[in-house]
Every structure is written in structure tokens, then in C-alpha cells.
Design a protein around this motif. Sequence first.
Motif, PDB file in Angstrom:
ATOM      1  N   THR A  61       0.814  -1.218   0.000  1.00 45.81           N
ATOM      2  CA  THR A  61       0.000   0.000   0.000  1.00 45.81           C
ATOM      3  C   THR A  61       0.849   1.270   0.000  1.00 45.81           C
ATOM      4  O   THR A  61       0.322   2.371   0.069  1.00 45.81           O
ATOM      5  CB  THR A  61      -0.910   0.000   1.244  1.00 45.81           C
ATOM      6  OG1 THR A  61      -0.082  -0.208   2.410  1.00 45.81           O
ATOM      7  CG2 THR A  61      -1.945  -1.102   1.174  1.00 45.81           C
ATOM      8  N   LYS A  62       2.166   1.096  -0.085  1.00 46.84           N
ATOM      9  CA  LYS A  62       3.045   2.264  -0.024  1.00 46.84           C
ATOM     10  C   LYS A  62       4.364   1.911  -0.721  1.00 46.84           C
ATOM     11  O   LYS A  62       4.787   0.758  -0.669  1.00 46.84           O
ATOM     12  CB  LYS A  62       3.312   2.587   1.453  1.00 46.84           C
ATOM     13  CG  LYS A  62       4.015   3.908   1.699  1.00 46.84           C
ATOM     14  CD  LYS A  62       4.128   4.134   3.206  1.00 46.84           C
ATOM     15  CE  LYS A  62       4.829   5.437   3.504  1.00 46.84           C
ATOM     16  NZ  LYS A  62       4.999   5.612   4.955  1.00 46.84           N
ATOM     17  N   ASN A  63       5.000   2.879  -1.350  1.00 48.60           N
ATOM     18  CA  ASN A  63       6.280   2.656  -2.030  1.00 48.60           C
ATOM     19  C   ASN A  63       6.188   1.525  -3.063  1.00 48.60           C
ATOM     20  O   ASN A  63       7.119   0.723  -3.214  1.00 48.60           O
ATOM     21  CB  ASN A  63       7.396   2.344  -1.024  1.00 48.60           C
ATOM     22  CG  ASN A  63       7.657   3.491  -0.066  1.00 48.60           C
ATOM     23  OD1 ASN A  63       7.514   3.330   1.154  1.00 48.60           O
ATOM     24  ND2 ASN A  63       8.040   4.655  -0.586  1.00 48.60           N
ATOM     25  N   GLN A  64       5.047   1.494  -3.785  1.00 43.06           N
ATOM     26  CA  GLN A  64       4.884   0.415  -4.780  1.00 43.06           C
ATOM     27  C   GLN A  64       5.950   0.478  -5.865  1.00 43.06           C
ATOM     28  O   GLN A  64       6.267  -0.538  -6.483  1.00 43.06           O
ATOM     29  CB  GLN A  64       3.496   0.490  -5.431  1.00 43.06           C
ATOM     30  CG  GLN A  64       2.360   0.101  -4.508  1.00 43.06           C
ATOM     31  CD  GLN A  64       1.673   1.314  -3.926  1.00 43.06           C
ATOM     32  OE1 GLN A  64       2.286   2.367  -3.786  1.00 43.06           O
ATOM     33  NE2 GLN A  64       0.411   1.170  -3.582  1.00 43.06           N
ATOM     34  N   CYS A 112      11.414  -4.347   1.470  1.00 42.46           N
ATOM     35  CA  CYS A 112      10.146  -4.074   2.162  1.00 42.46           C
ATOM     36  C   CYS A 112       9.693  -5.220   3.063  1.00 42.46           C
ATOM     37  O   CYS A 112       8.489  -5.385   3.318  1.00 42.46           O
ATOM     38  CB  CYS A 112       9.057  -3.719   1.150  1.00 42.46           C
ATOM     39  SG  CYS A 112       9.636  -2.520  -0.069  1.00 42.46           S
ATOM     40  N   HIS A 180       5.483   0.604   7.018  1.00 42.14           N
ATOM     41  CA  HIS A 180       4.899  -0.445   6.182  1.00 42.14           C
ATOM     42  C   HIS A 180       4.262  -1.484   7.103  1.00 42.14           C
ATOM     43  O   HIS A 180       4.966  -2.315   7.692  1.00 42.14           O
ATOM     44  CB  HIS A 180       5.970  -1.091   5.294  1.00 42.14           C
ATOM     45  CG  HIS A 180       6.754  -0.082   4.495  1.00 42.14           C
ATOM     46  ND1 HIS A 180       8.051   0.270   4.808  1.00 42.14           N
ATOM     47  CD2 HIS A 180       6.383   0.681   3.429  1.00 42.14           C
ATOM     48  CE1 HIS A 180       8.457   1.205   3.946  1.00 42.14           C
ATOM     49  NE2 HIS A 180       7.470   1.478   3.108  1.00 42.14           N
TER      50      HIS A 180
END
Length: 250
Positions: A61-64, A112, A180
Motif C-alpha cells: 500500500t506504499k512505495n509500490q 520491504c 509499512h
Amino acid sequence: MTIPMHYSRRIISVSVIGGALLLAPRVFAAYTVEAVTNGGIIEGVVKLNAAAPPVAPIEVTKNQDYCGQSIRNPEYEVGKGGGLQNVEVYLKDIAKGKALNTSTISLVNEHCMFIPRVQGANVGQQIKISSNDPMLHSTHPQNASTNATIYNIALPFKGFSVTKPLPAFPELIKVKCDAHGWMHAWIWELDHPYFATTGEDGHFTIKDVPPGTYTLVAWHEAAGENSTSVTVIAGKTVTADIQLKVTKTP
Ligand SMILES: [Cu+2]
């Protein structure tokens, strides 16, 4: 760093809940270091009692742009022979034996996720927290029972690292990243060195165990805990396989 030969048996913990002052004794078993010249080996494989339930990939949902749209979920890592990885296996209430580990353990923020996902450690060890990713992570270890924060480290860029002491007393530590929400790791911090984390084949080996009868515990983040009694004979290897129950249904 010197490791004390044993730890205080009784610590008085003071906490304030709802304005009331509570005095609660917290009792820790002592562990005494002594030379082990006639130890035995405990080895075995941890398996599930049924097929691992399917686990949906982690939705990023972040830093894709760096992490991708999804990440494979490592909740159940079952090897070719059915062995379960990332299980912490340890002896419960062992009173004496070989010296504690003193090397610095590692927790890496990489693509991640945390590596390793599960590891054991000893009181007195340091942890090197580092990042191989080019964006902000945090590494936020907490007591797994109380969620009390141990510390919260911001890792702003690739190559950044911080080395910190582990807490002074044994506890199960759950690590999260505040940036994350899917990033998790666990550290079993113990006051004795008789532990192992299962590898890709679900196998574990615990060496130099003084002869005697012990309770061997296996813990997994999703399948929970099980234990078995194991008797160690001097100079021998004893096999102690453990089965964990699948707790989620497909
Ligand atoms: Cu992160």
C-alpha cells in the motif's frame, strides 16, 4: 561485553494502571553457565498437522515503485518434505549449561520485508538493525505480550544501520515497521543458549545439552506453540519431532 553468570531472580515491577499503583513481582528463572563436556544433541523436524492454509499475497500500500504491487506472504513456509520454516525451538526452564551467545545479531530491512523473520537471541547480545532499501523504514521492536515499545529506529536510506542492546530480560519481541504495516519479525530473547530456528526443511539442531529431561517448545507465528518432553543422554543424539496445529481453515 561481559555476560553475568546468572540473573536476579526477582525484580519488582511497578506500573500505574488507571491511576492505581500496582506492585507485581516478576520472577525470572536463573541460568548458570558451566562447562558442558558430555552434552547430547537434540534434533528434529517441525511439521504442521495438515496442509498449510493458502495465504493471500501481501498487498503493498506504499512505495509500490520499489516494493511492487504485492509481496509473497511468508506466514507458512513449508519445505519439500513438509517441514515448517521459521519455527523457534527452545528448551524451557533449563537451569545450567554452556555459555550464552555474545555475537551481534542482525535484522535487515530488505525489499520491504525484515530478514530474518524469526530468530533466537540471548540477553546481553546486541542487534544490528540495517536497511538495504532506498526509502524510509522504521524498526520498532515491542514486547509481544504488552506491546511496550523497546525502541523505534528510523532507517532513512540504503546502507543506514544502528546497533543497539537487546532488552535486559528475556522476552518475545515482535518487530514492526511503522512505515509499512505488513513488515513483521520476531526475536525470541532467552536467558540460555539452547534454542534454534528451523531452516527451509523444518529441521533444527540444539547441541551441547547437559544430560537430563527437558521440555522442548516449538513456536510459530501463525500455528502457535506445542511442546514435548525430551531426554538427553551424554554423547548421544535424540530425535524430537514436533507437530504444530494449523489454526486457520482455508
Ligand atoms: Cu518499512
